[in-house]
Structure formats: C-alpha cells, structure tokens
Write an enzyme that holds these catalytic residues in place. Structure first.
Site, PDB file in Angstrom:
ATOM      1  N   ASP A  13       1.378   3.413  -5.759  1.00 33.31           N
ATOM      2  CA  ASP A  13       1.505   4.128  -5.825  1.00 33.31           C
ATOM      3  C   ASP A  13       0.427   5.372  -4.581  1.00 33.31           C
ATOM      4  OD1 ASP A  13       3.782   4.131  -6.907  1.00 33.31           O
ATOM      5  OD2 ASP A  13       1.874   3.126  -8.986  1.00 33.31           O
ATOM      6  N   LYS A  16       3.463   5.842  -0.133  1.00 34.26           N
ATOM      7  CA  LYS A  16       3.894   5.096   0.801  1.00 34.26           C
ATOM      8  C   LYS A  16       5.206   5.682   1.339  1.00 34.26           C
ATOM      9  CE  LYS A  16       3.772   1.734  -1.343  1.00 34.26           C
ATOM     10  NZ  LYS A  16       2.894   1.963  -1.991  1.00 34.26           N
ATOM     11  N   GLY A  40       8.808   2.745  -6.994  1.00 33.39           N
ATOM     12  CA  GLY A  40       9.174   3.766  -6.264  1.00 33.39           C
ATOM     13  C   GLY A  40       8.624   5.196  -5.371  1.00 33.39           C
ATOM     14  N   HIS A  41       9.127   5.148  -4.631  1.00 34.23           N
ATOM     15  CA  HIS A  41       8.712   6.575  -3.572  1.00 34.23           C
ATOM     16  C   HIS A  41       8.801   7.802  -3.913  1.00 34.23           C
ATOM     17  CE1 HIS A  41       8.017   2.025  -1.373  1.00 34.23           C
ATOM     18  NE2 HIS A  41       7.293   2.217  -2.235  1.00 34.23           N
ATOM     19  N   GLN A 223       5.178  -1.551  -3.397  1.00 36.85           N
ATOM     20  CA  GLN A 223       3.784  -2.336  -3.906  1.00 36.85           C
ATOM     21  C   GLN A 223       2.779  -2.201  -3.010  1.00 36.85           C
ATOM     22  OE1 GLN A 223       7.281  -4.166  -3.671  1.00 36.85           O
ATOM     23  NE2 GLN A 223       7.479  -2.802  -5.971  1.00 36.85           N
TER      24      GLN A 223
HETATM   25  P1  GDP Z   1       3.974   5.183  -3.879  1.00 38.22           P
HETATM   26  O1  GDP Z   1       4.986   4.350  -4.401  1.00 38.22           O
HETATM   27  O2  GDP Z   1       2.984   4.290  -2.668  1.00 38.22           O
HETATM   28  O3  GDP Z   1       5.499   6.242  -2.288  1.00 38.22           O
HETATM   29  O4  GDP Z   1       3.817   6.747  -4.431  1.00 38.22           O
HETATM   30  P2  GDP Z   1       4.538   6.619  -5.540  1.00 38.22           P
HETATM   31  O5  GDP Z   1       5.495   8.054  -5.360  1.00 38.22           O
HETATM   32  O6  GDP Z   1       4.400   6.310  -6.483  1.00 38.22           O
HETATM   33  O7  GDP Z   1       3.550   8.545  -6.055  1.00 38.22           O
HETATM   34  C1  GDP Z   1       2.462   8.865  -5.343  1.00 38.22           C
HETATM   35  C2  GDP Z   1       2.689  10.552  -5.673  1.00 38.22           C
HETATM   36  O8  GDP Z   1       1.905  11.493  -5.131  1.00 38.22           O
HETATM   37  C3  GDP Z   1       4.356  10.785  -5.346  1.00 38.22           C
HETATM   38  O9  GDP Z   1       4.741  12.116  -6.276  1.00 38.22           O
HETATM   39  C4  GDP Z   1       3.732  11.543  -3.888  1.00 38.22           C
HETATM   40  O10 GDP Z   1       5.264  13.313  -3.845  1.00 38.22           O
HETATM   41  C5  GDP Z   1       2.943  11.730  -3.985  1.00 38.22           C
HETATM   42  N1  GDP Z   1       1.829  12.848  -3.256  1.00 38.22           N
HETATM   43  C6  GDP Z   1       1.669  11.505  -1.920  1.00 38.22           C
HETATM   44  N2  GDP Z   1       0.388  12.541  -1.057  1.00 38.22           N
HETATM   45  C7  GDP Z   1       0.408  13.390  -1.807  1.00 38.22           C
HETATM   46  C8  GDP Z   1      -0.359  14.630  -1.493  1.00 38.22           C
HETATM   47  O11 GDP Z   1      -1.465  14.217  -0.374  1.00 38.22           O
HETATM   48  N3  GDP Z   1      -1.178  15.315  -2.187  1.00 38.22           N
HETATM   49  C9  GDP Z   1      -0.464  15.096  -3.760  1.00 38.22           C
HETATM   50  N4  GDP Z   1      -1.161  15.929  -4.679  1.00 38.22           N
HETATM   51  N5  GDP Z   1       0.366  14.881  -4.374  1.00 38.22           N
HETATM   52  C10 GDP Z   1       0.986  13.203  -3.460  1.00 38.22           C
HETATM   53  P1  IMO Z   2       5.591   0.892  -5.066  1.00 39.76           P
HETATM   54  O1  IMO Z   2       6.135   0.183  -4.363  1.00 39.76           O
HETATM   55  C1  IMO Z   2       2.752   0.005  -8.631  1.00 39.76           C
HETATM   56  C2  IMO Z   2       3.032  -3.577 -10.508  1.00 39.76           C
HETATM   57  C3  IMO Z   2       4.060  -3.343 -11.933  1.00 39.76           C
HETATM   58  C4  IMO Z   2       2.822  -5.036 -12.600  1.00 39.76           C
HETATM   59  C5  IMO Z   2       3.110  -6.155 -11.391  1.00 39.76           C
HETATM   60  C6  IMO Z   2       4.100  -6.812 -11.674  1.00 39.76           C
HETATM   61  O2  IMO Z   2       5.794   2.707  -5.803  1.00 39.76           O
HETATM   62  O3  IMO Z   2       3.879   1.462  -4.980  1.00 39.76           O
HETATM   63  P2  IMO Z   2       6.799  -6.627 -11.185  1.00 39.76           P
HETATM   64  O4  IMO Z   2       7.891  -5.923 -12.303  1.00 39.76           O
HETATM   65  O5  IMO Z   2       6.834  -6.001  -9.357  1.00 39.76           O
HETATM   66  O6  IMO Z   2       6.773  -8.037 -11.643  1.00 39.76           O
HETATM   67  O7  IMO Z   2       5.165  -5.736 -11.997  1.00 39.76           O
HETATM   68  O8  IMO Z   2       2.959  -5.115 -10.180  1.00 39.76           O
HETATM   69  N1  IMO Z   2       3.780  -3.427  -9.718  1.00 39.76           N
HETATM   70  C7  IMO Z   2       3.407  -2.299  -8.975  1.00 39.76           C
HETATM   71  N2  IMO Z   2       3.093  -0.838  -9.473  1.00 39.76           N
HETATM   72  N3  IMO Z   2       3.806   0.616  -7.487  1.00 39.76           N
HETATM   73  C8  IMO Z   2       4.427  -0.467  -7.435  1.00 39.76           C
HETATM   74  O9  IMO Z   2       5.606  -0.321  -6.230  1.00 39.76           O
HETATM   75  C9  IMO Z   2       5.171  -1.460  -8.033  1.00 39.76           C
HETATM   76  N4  IMO Z   2       5.414  -2.559  -8.532  1.00 39.76           N
HETATM   77  C10 IMO Z   2       4.799  -3.084  -8.856  1.00 39.76           C
HETATM   78  O10 IMO Z   2       3.013  -2.355 -12.391  1.00 39.76           O
HETATM   79  O11 IMO Z   2       1.702  -4.315 -12.344  1.00 39.76           O
HETATM   80 MG    MG Z   3       5.307   4.138  -6.460  1.00 39.23          MG
END
Ligand code: GDP
Ligand code: IMO
Ligand code: MG
Length: 429
Positions: A13, A16, A40-41, A223
């Site tokens: 999270d 990416k 979850g991106h 991840q």
């Molecule tokens: P990922 O799994 O690595 O793609 O990250 P997630 O999407 O799960 O979580 C990142 C969250 O941060 C998302 O809701 C993005 O829209 C948000 N985001 C990304 N870059 C920034 C930033 O520079 N500032 C803020 N406030 N939010 C950001």
């Molecule tokens: P993105 O791509 C954050 C974590 C779960 C748990 C562990 C194992 O959005 O960054 P799983 O369901 O993969 O067997 O769970 O990994 N986990 C993540 N945490 N971002 C993710 O993906 C994750 N995908 C799995 O919370 O601790």
């Molecule tokens: Mg994510």
C-alpha cells in the site's frame, strides 16, 4: 527498448498503483507478475478513484497492453468483474492479455484460507482471505489448475474432480466444514472460461515481441518486499515473491530485459495484518493516530485500519539491496504536512548494540530497538508543490536523508493521489 520494475519497498500500500499509472504514460505495456486479488491499487484520475485488484494500473490509458503474467493467481470472478466495470466506464478492454500459465483461484482456496486462519487462532497471519495462499500452495504442490486447463473443459473437469474431492476431505474431516458441490463449481467456472477465453494467451511471447520492437515495458509489483515469502517477515508474509527478481520469472522474460527498479515507499510506514513492525506507533491520540486519520490509512481490499509508524529507513536500505533499487518514489509526503516533529529509524540495536542486518529470526527481531533521528516538521501544505525546489526546506531535508540512508537516488516525490501531484527528479523510463 527499456523497462522498469516498480515494487513496494515496505509492507504494501505504498502507492504503487499511483506511481505505475503515472509512469504508464510513457510505457507501451504494463505487466503484473505476482500476487492476485489480495492487491488493492487505487489510481486517482481527476479526483475519480479507480480501485484495481488484478488489472494492471496502465488500464486507464488508451492503447497500453495490460498483461497478467504467469506468476499471478487469477480469481476469474474478480477479474471479470473488474473488466466489466472498466468497460462500463468506457475504458478499452481489448488490450488485456492473461497468461495461459497463471494459476486459477477456486472457491475451495478461499474457504481454506478462512479455515487455516481460524485454526491459527492468535497466531493468524491476517490474510486478505482471498484464497491466495492456498492457491499458491496448490501450485507448488503441483496439483493446481492453470488458466490453460480452464480453457479445456475436459481437462478442467478432470482436474477439478480430483481437487474438489481432496479439498472436501480436508474441509470436512479436518475442519468439520461443509463440502463443496462439484457440479455447481464446474458449471460456474466453465462459464467464466468462455468469458476469459478472448484474453488468454502465452504472455511471455507477447512480451518478447514487445521488447523486440524496442517498446517500453513497466512491471507492476503487488504486495511488497517485507511481505515476500523468501525475504519478508516470515511467516507474516504473502505466498509469492513480490521482490524485483520475480518480475522476470513471473512474466516469462529473461533478467537481462530489466533495466531499472523503482522502490515505492511511503514517507512513513504502514502494515495491514499481523507480524513484526519495529517503528509502529501504538498511541490513540498521538502521531500514529494522526497519520492514520490524515492519511485515511484503512485497507483498500478489507477496510481494516492499517497499523502506522515512523519511516523505517533501515528496512529501506535492506529493500534497496534485495531489489537492486536505482530509484525511490516517495509517496504521501503530504500526510506528514502538519506533523510538528517527525522521526526516522536509521538503524537497529539489540541490547544497546547496533546490528548491521535485519535478523531472519522473528524472536531476534522482536528484541530490536529502533535508532531514531528526529526532524522538525515543515507545517506547510505540500500538496500543491510541483517541483523539488518548491517543497519546504524541512521536507527536502527529510527526503534527502531517506535517500542517503537507503543509498538510493530520489526519482519521484508524490504529494497527493492525483497524477499532477507528482514531482519527478529522475527520468527512469
Ligand atoms: P498500492 O497498493 O501500493 O497501490 O497502494 P494503495 O492504493 O493500496 O494505497 C495508497 C493510497 O494512497 C491510495 O488511496 C492512493 O490514491 C493514495 N496515494 C498515493 N500517493 C499519494 C500521495 O502522494 N498522497 C496522498 N495523500 N495519497 C496518495
Ligand atoms: P498491495 O499490492 C498490504 C498482507 C495481508 C497479510 C499478508 C498475507 O495493495 O500493496 P494474503 O492474503 O496475501 O495471504 O495475506 O499480506 N497483504 C497486503 N498488505 N498490501 C497488499 O497488497 C497486500 N497483500 C497482502 O494483509 O498480512
Ligand atoms: Mg494496496
């Protein structure tokens, strides 16, 4: 030809999706190579959020080839729903290609994920319960069902029968659960097969052609480094290899095709699920709480509150070595804008003695005390900054120190979720 792998340098999270979407402007193809719908991106375009779980974050541009490589595990229901949602929003979905060698997530994987977690009790991993672990278990045990099997009704029926029987035995005899109905599952998945068929192909060959014609490829990690099955905080990890090396194996291209590796890192640290977290903040009304509320740190997939803490730059240094990082994308700097004092972990100590590496043993890791450096907060809104020079001096000092400790150049600084809230310091694609 040029290519870049974008990986999470922490526990996921990091943003990416945002970084891949930004870089995808210049790419011809975007490839997912590991994980499944546990990812979850979130990509925000003109303030509209798009939540992607399996589709690569390049999908929101016209004309980019979006590949789900062999290293990904595919839940057909989830990917078809995503494709439908994209189609309904007017996005061109004809450029999606799904590897015939990717493994398929089935309902018994999801059930087993839940049952295994329940059985672990207090020691549970805190998985996303999407069946990802059990699907990779079947892959390694050589009993998994691949997309190419799903495409052949006869082969699929045969493999499914063997698997449903074996899994029903485990579910009923070990866990005392309800068995699955083979016929219903067969019917459901054969219907998915027909919907998926147009997208299924040998994606390694497609990538080879893309590289041969001198095009640009972006590999999208899911991840993160410390969730890696080999290099993460095992057993509190995911069941695949999110680290950069798997971009090659997980997509079927040789390692010589990888030019750059960009590590995405939040300006602080979060973790969702169980496991060690050296810089975690446990307060309910201090900086940990402030980060969670300002940053809306709740999981995209599960809605769980994310555990929050200071940036662990020592971890980042380790991540840099493991992934051959040659650039850092630091996201969510804006979340720290109103933080009066900021800490950064630059080393680990055990019993007062500095250690040079991150210990493999969780028992040893639990004894680690973080070595912190402290910074004055900049107390200025950075979300409108569009160049490094425009950032407040305190923020620049903090960013430069991250780069110094990690030993990696700053490539991107992100100050908000939208595409234009991106400062580029090093052009890598
Ligand atoms: P990922 O799994 O690595 O793609 O990250 P997630 O999407 O799960 O979580 C990142 C969250 O941060 C998302 O809701 C993005 O829209 C948000 N985001 C990304 N870059 C920034 C930033 O520079 N500032 C803020 N406030 N939010 C950001
Ligand atoms: P993105 O791509 C954050 C974590 C779960 C748990 C562990 C194992 O959005 O960054 P799983 O369901 O993969 O067997 O769970 O990994 N986990 C993540 N945490 N971002 C993710 O993906 C994750 N995908 C799995 O919370 O601790
Ligand atoms: Mg994510």
């Amino acid at each position: 030809m040029s290519s870049i792998v974008v990986i999470g340098a922490q526990w996921g999270d990091e943003g990416k999706g945002k970084v891949v979407d930004y870089l995808a402007q210049k790419a011809d193809a975007v490839v997912r190579y590991s994980g499944g719908s546990n990812a979850g991106h979130t990509v925000v375009v003109h303030d509209v959020p798009y939540k992607l779980r399996l589709l690569p974050s390049g999908i929101l541009y016209h004309g980019k080839i979006c590949i789900l490589g062999n290293g990904v595990v595919i839940n057909p229901g989830v990917v078809l729903q995503e494709i439908k949602e994209m189609h309904d929003k007017g996005v061109d979905i004809s450029r999606i290609a799904i590897s015939d060698r990717a493994h398929v997530v089935l309902p018994y994987h999801q059930r087993l994920d839940e049952l295994q977690e329940e059985a672990l009790g207090k020691a549970k991993i805190g998985t996303t319960k999407g069946g990802i672990g059990p699907c990779y278990m079947d892959k390694v045990a050589r009993v998994g069902i691949r997309v190419c099997d799903l495409m052949d009704p006869e082969v699929f029926a045969e493999k499914l029968a063997i698997n449903v029987k074996a899994k029903n035995d485990i579910i009923t005899k070990i866990y005392g659960g309800e068995p699955f109905d083979y016929d219903a599952m067969l019917k459901e998945y054969l219907a998915y097969a027909e919907e998926l068929r147009p997208y299924v192909t040998d994606t390694g060959v497609i990538l080879d052609e893309i590289f041969a014609s001198g095009k640009k490829v972006l590999f999208e990690g899911a991840q993160a480094t410390f969730l890696d099955i080999d290099h993460g905080t095992y057993p509190y990890v995911t069941s695949s290899n999110p680290t950069a090396g798997n971009a090659s194996t997980g997509s079927g291209v040789g390692p010589r095709f990888i030019d750059h590796v960009l590590g995405v890192v939040k300006a602080y640290t979060t973790r969702v699920g169980a496991g060690p977290f050296v810089t975690e903040l446990h307060d309910t009304d201090g900086p940990g709480h402030q980060i969670r509320e300002t940053g809306h740190e709740y999981g995209t997939v599960t809605g769980r509150p994310r555990r929050c803490g200071w940036l662990d730059a020592f971890m980042l240094k380790y991540s840099a070595r493991l992934n051959s990082l040659d650039g850092l994308a630091i996201t969510r700097l804006d979340v720290l804008d109103q933080m009066p004092r900021i800490k950064m972990c630059v080393g680990y100590k055990i019993d007062g003695v500095e250690i040079k590496q991150i210990p493999a043993s969780l028992k040893t890791l639990s004894k680690v005390e973080p070595v912190y450096e402290e910074f004055n907060g900049w107390m200025t809104d950075t979300s409108g900054c569009r160049s490094f020079e425009e950032l407040p001096a305190g923020a620049r000092k903090y960013l430069n120190r991250i780069s110094e400790v990690a030993g990696v150049e700053l490539a991107i600084v992100s100050v908000g979720p939208n595409r234009d809230q991106t400062i580029v310091l090093k052009d890598m694609l």
